[in-house]
Scaffold this motif. Structure first.
Motif, PDB file in Angstrom:
ATOM      1  N   ALA A  68     -37.107 -27.446   3.625  1.00  0.00           N
ATOM      2  CA  ALA A  68     -37.286 -26.015   3.245  1.00  0.00           C
ATOM      3  C   ALA A  68     -38.133 -25.984   2.087  1.00  0.00           C
ATOM      4  N   LYS A  69     -38.667 -24.674   1.575  1.00  0.00           N
ATOM      5  CA  LYS A  69     -39.630 -24.467   0.779  1.00  0.00           C
ATOM      6  C   LYS A  69     -39.177 -23.102  -0.157  1.00  0.00           C
ATOM      7  N   THR A  70     -39.116 -22.997  -1.504  1.00  0.00           N
ATOM      8  CA  THR A  70     -39.131 -21.878  -2.239  1.00  0.00           C
ATOM      9  C   THR A  70     -40.602 -21.398  -2.478  1.00  0.00           C
ATOM     10  N   GLY A  71     -40.751 -19.774  -2.880  1.00  0.00           N
ATOM     11  CA  GLY A  71     -41.937 -19.494  -3.053  1.00  0.00           C
ATOM     12  C   GLY A  71     -41.784 -18.213  -4.134  1.00  0.00           C
ATOM     13  N   TRP A  72     -42.276 -18.044  -5.060  1.00  0.00           N
ATOM     14  CA  TRP A  72     -42.442 -16.767  -5.967  1.00  0.00           C
ATOM     15  C   TRP A  72     -43.565 -16.238  -6.363  1.00  0.00           C
ATOM     16  N   GLY A  73     -44.258 -15.209  -5.798  1.00  0.00           N
ATOM     17  CA  GLY A  73     -45.178 -14.646  -6.114  1.00  0.00           C
ATOM     18  C   GLY A  73     -45.000 -13.505  -7.222  1.00  0.00           C
ATOM     19  N   THR A  74     -45.871 -13.682  -8.322  1.00  0.00           N
ATOM     20  CA  THR A  74     -45.692 -12.683  -9.493  1.00  0.00           C
ATOM     21  C   THR A  74     -46.824 -11.518  -9.626  1.00  0.00           C
ATOM     22  N   ALA A  75     -47.538 -11.422  -8.457  1.00  0.00           N
ATOM     23  CA  ALA A  75     -48.876 -10.465  -8.547  1.00  0.00           C
ATOM     24  C   ALA A  75     -48.312  -9.165  -8.517  1.00  0.00           C
ATOM     25  N   GLY A  76     -47.302  -8.742  -7.876  1.00  0.00           N
ATOM     26  CA  GLY A  76     -46.745  -7.313  -7.740  1.00  0.00           C
ATOM     27  C   GLY A  76     -45.543  -7.024  -8.836  1.00  0.00           C
ATOM     28  N   ASP A  77     -45.102  -5.939  -8.563  1.00  0.00           N
ATOM     29  CA  ASP A  77     -44.151  -5.501  -9.391  1.00  0.00           C
ATOM     30  C   ASP A  77     -43.078  -4.691  -8.738  1.00  0.00           C
ATOM     31  N   PRO A  78     -41.922  -5.103  -8.194  1.00  0.00           N
ATOM     32  CA  PRO A  78     -41.414  -6.531  -8.595  1.00  0.00           C
ATOM     33  C   PRO A  78     -42.297  -7.593  -7.669  1.00  0.00           C
ATOM     34  N   GLY A  79     -41.786  -8.728  -8.005  1.00  0.00           N
ATOM     35  CA  GLY A  79     -42.514  -9.782  -7.323  1.00  0.00           C
ATOM     36  C   GLY A  79     -41.861 -10.170  -6.049  1.00  0.00           C
ATOM     37  N   ILE A  80     -42.318 -10.919  -5.324  1.00  0.00           N
ATOM     38  CA  ILE A  80     -41.497 -11.357  -3.909  1.00  0.00           C
ATOM     39  C   ILE A  80     -41.083 -12.915  -4.187  1.00  0.00           C
ATOM     40  N   GLY A  81     -40.007 -12.975  -3.560  1.00  0.00           N
ATOM     41  CA  GLY A  81     -39.454 -14.466  -3.619  1.00  0.00           C
ATOM     42  C   GLY A  81     -38.885 -14.806  -2.149  1.00  0.00           C
ATOM     43  N   TRP A  82     -39.286 -16.259  -1.750  1.00  0.00           N
ATOM     44  CA  TRP A  82     -39.432 -16.586  -0.592  1.00  0.00           C
ATOM     45  C   TRP A  82     -38.396 -17.667  -0.497  1.00  0.00           C
ATOM     46  N   TRP A  83     -37.418 -18.145   0.496  1.00  0.00           N
ATOM     47  CA  TRP A  83     -37.225 -19.300   0.802  1.00  0.00           C
ATOM     48  C   TRP A  83     -37.162 -19.514   2.582  1.00  0.00           C
ATOM     49  N   VAL A  84     -38.127 -20.444   2.888  1.00  0.00           N
ATOM     50  CA  VAL A  84     -38.428 -20.680   4.292  1.00  0.00           C
ATOM     51  C   VAL A  84     -38.252 -22.255   4.785  1.00  0.00           C
ATOM     52  N   GLY A  85     -37.896 -22.244   6.106  1.00  0.00           N
ATOM     53  CA  GLY A  85     -37.816 -23.737   6.545  1.00  0.00           C
ATOM     54  C   GLY A  85     -37.252 -23.723   7.771  1.00  0.00           C
ATOM     55  N   TRP A  86     -36.697 -24.888   7.996  1.00  0.00           N
ATOM     56  CA  TRP A  86     -35.816 -25.086   9.351  1.00  0.00           C
ATOM     57  C   TRP A  86     -34.429 -25.852   9.507  1.00  0.00           C
ATOM     58  N   VAL A  87     -33.863 -25.854  10.139  1.00  0.00           N
ATOM     59  CA  VAL A  87     -32.316 -26.461  10.270  1.00  0.00           C
ATOM     60  C   VAL A  87     -32.361 -27.302  11.702  1.00  0.00           C
ATOM     61  N   GLY A  90     -37.368  -9.239  -9.545  1.00  0.00           N
ATOM     62  CA  GLY A  90     -37.703  -8.824 -11.117  1.00  0.00           C
ATOM     63  C   GLY A  90     -37.502  -9.577 -11.992  1.00  0.00           C
ATOM     64  N   ASP A  91     -36.790 -10.506 -11.929  1.00  0.00           N
ATOM     65  CA  ASP A  91     -36.476 -11.649 -13.010  1.00  0.00           C
ATOM     66  C   ASP A  91     -35.853 -12.821 -12.461  1.00  0.00           C
ATOM     67  N   ASP A  92     -35.462 -13.928 -13.375  1.00  0.00           N
ATOM     68  CA  ASP A  92     -35.000 -15.194 -12.913  1.00  0.00           C
ATOM     69  C   ASP A  92     -33.712 -15.244 -12.274  1.00  0.00           C
ATOM     70  N   ARG A  93     -32.760 -13.986 -12.620  1.00  0.00           N
ATOM     71  CA  ARG A  93     -31.501 -13.832 -11.912  1.00  0.00           C
ATOM     72  C   ARG A  93     -32.009 -13.729 -10.338  1.00  0.00           C
ATOM     73  N   ASP A  94     -32.771 -12.712 -10.133  1.00  0.00           N
ATOM     74  CA  ASP A  94     -33.093 -12.450  -8.717  1.00  0.00           C
ATOM     75  C   ASP A  94     -33.656 -13.713  -8.003  1.00  0.00           C
ATOM     76  N   ALA A  95     -34.473 -14.447  -8.479  1.00  0.00           N
ATOM     77  CA  ALA A  95     -35.134 -15.556  -8.048  1.00  0.00           C
ATOM     78  C   ALA A  95     -34.105 -16.639  -7.606  1.00  0.00           C
ATOM     79  N   ALA A  96     -33.195 -16.781  -8.544  1.00  0.00           N
ATOM     80  CA  ALA A  96     -32.069 -17.917  -8.326  1.00  0.00           C
ATOM     81  C   ALA A  96     -31.038 -17.321  -7.122  1.00  0.00           C
ATOM     82  N   LEU A  97     -31.329 -16.216  -6.509  1.00  0.00           N
ATOM     83  CA  LEU A  97     -30.401 -15.950  -5.446  1.00  0.00           C
ATOM     84  C   LEU A  97     -31.008 -16.138  -4.092  1.00  0.00           C
ATOM     85  N   ARG A  98     -32.454 -16.501  -3.962  1.00  0.00           N
ATOM     86  CA  ARG A  98     -32.910 -16.863  -2.775  1.00  0.00           C
ATOM     87  C   ARG A  98     -32.388 -18.084  -1.871  1.00  0.00           C
TER      88      ARG A  98
END
Length: 300
Positions: free
Chosen positions: A239-258, A274-282
């Protein structure tokens, strides 16, 4: 710095059942593309694909409750790699393209290896010496360390070694997202114009997980090894996470495989951040959905 090797001549892509399924999924993403006036989260970071009418995946919008309970907006796509059977939670959003942010480190690692911008996973790559948003990024790292730490300046160094022409060539060769780099060599995956949908992420990852990308099998194996984050007696998680901050709100990713019981399922989650709390949910949300869909044996 290792010498740059020219990109290898394109090889004829493999054909077969998976290729046909992935083509259908790409067309599906197009059919479900975003409306002409997308919501605020998508305005500056998204693009849409052309329209067509492929077969539909299984839609499980009952599982949108997982996002609602966490007070976030998101989507989740699960694909069984060999058969191409796909389950979508939030169908319209699943087809909408967003900047890949640090999930681009997956194909970027492969491109760097294929072009000779880095020799192997243990070569130390300089970060540039400038102050960074995260103190842990302020040191030179190997490719293995950099992908684990999601070190942006190290991958910007690799982008400058690769160059725009070879970045564009490999985006086309890999069929990655909208294949666009613009002119900002070290920012195009963070700010755009590069964009990819959750449906496209799962298709790309299925080809990587099964070694069917038009690239060296050795380099594909190496990238898969770099992405392994968990192994138990029951399954392996990549897996790999991602957090794009160019937009408002930003975009958070978690992608991969099992990988489990001889089968592979690729997945892609994205949420508004929108903030660190949201990012922690990915990751917790992604793991919960993988459990609800019967892929991970243990709940988040």
């Amino acid at each position: 710095m290792p010498p740059h090797r020219p990109a290898p001549a394109p090889r004829r892509p493999r054909t077969g059942r998976l290729a046909a399924v992935l083509t259908a999924l790409t067309l599906l993403g197009a059919a479900c593309a975003a409306p002409a006036t997308p919501p605020r989260a998508a305005q500056s970071t998204t693009a849409t694909a052309p329209h067509s009418r492929p077969a539909s995946p299984q839609v499980r919008d009952d599982l949108l409750e997982v996002f609602r309970q966490a007070s976030v907006t998101g989507t989740f796509v699960l694909m069984e790699a060999e058969s191409g059977r796909t389950t979508v939670v939030g169908r319209e959003r699943a087809a909408r393209r967003y900047v890949p942010a640090s999930t681009f480190k997956i194909p970027h690692s492969l491109i760097a290896l294929e072009t000779g911008a880095v020799a192997d996973a243990e070569e130390v790559i300089p970060y540039g010496g400038r102050p960074q948003p995260r103190p842990e990024w302020e040191r030179d790292m190997t490719l293995r360390e950099a992908i684990a730490a999601s070190n942006v300046p190290v991958f910007q160094t690799l982008a400058r070694r690769i160059g725009l022409a070879r970045e564009r060539h490999w985006l086309r060769r890999l069929g990655y997202g909208n294949r666009q780099t613009g002119t900002a060599l070290d920012r195009f995956w963070l700010d755009g114009p590069l964009a990819i949908s959750a449906l496209e992420q799962t298709g790309f990852l299925a080809r990587l997980a099964t070694g069917r990308l038009p690239a060296s099998r050795r380099h594909q194996r190496l990238v898969r090894d770099l992405l392994r984050v968990e192994r138990t007696v029951d399954y392996a998680l990549f897996a790999k996470t991602g957090w794009g901050t160019a937009g408002d709100p930003g975009i958070g990713w978690w992608v991969g495989w099992v990988e489990r019981d001889g089968r592979i399922w690729t997945f892609a989650l994205n949420i508004d951040v929108g903030d660190d709390r949201d990012a922690a949910l990915r990751i917790p949300l992604g793991r919960r959905l993988l459990h609800r869909l019967g892929v991970l044996p243990y709940p988040a």
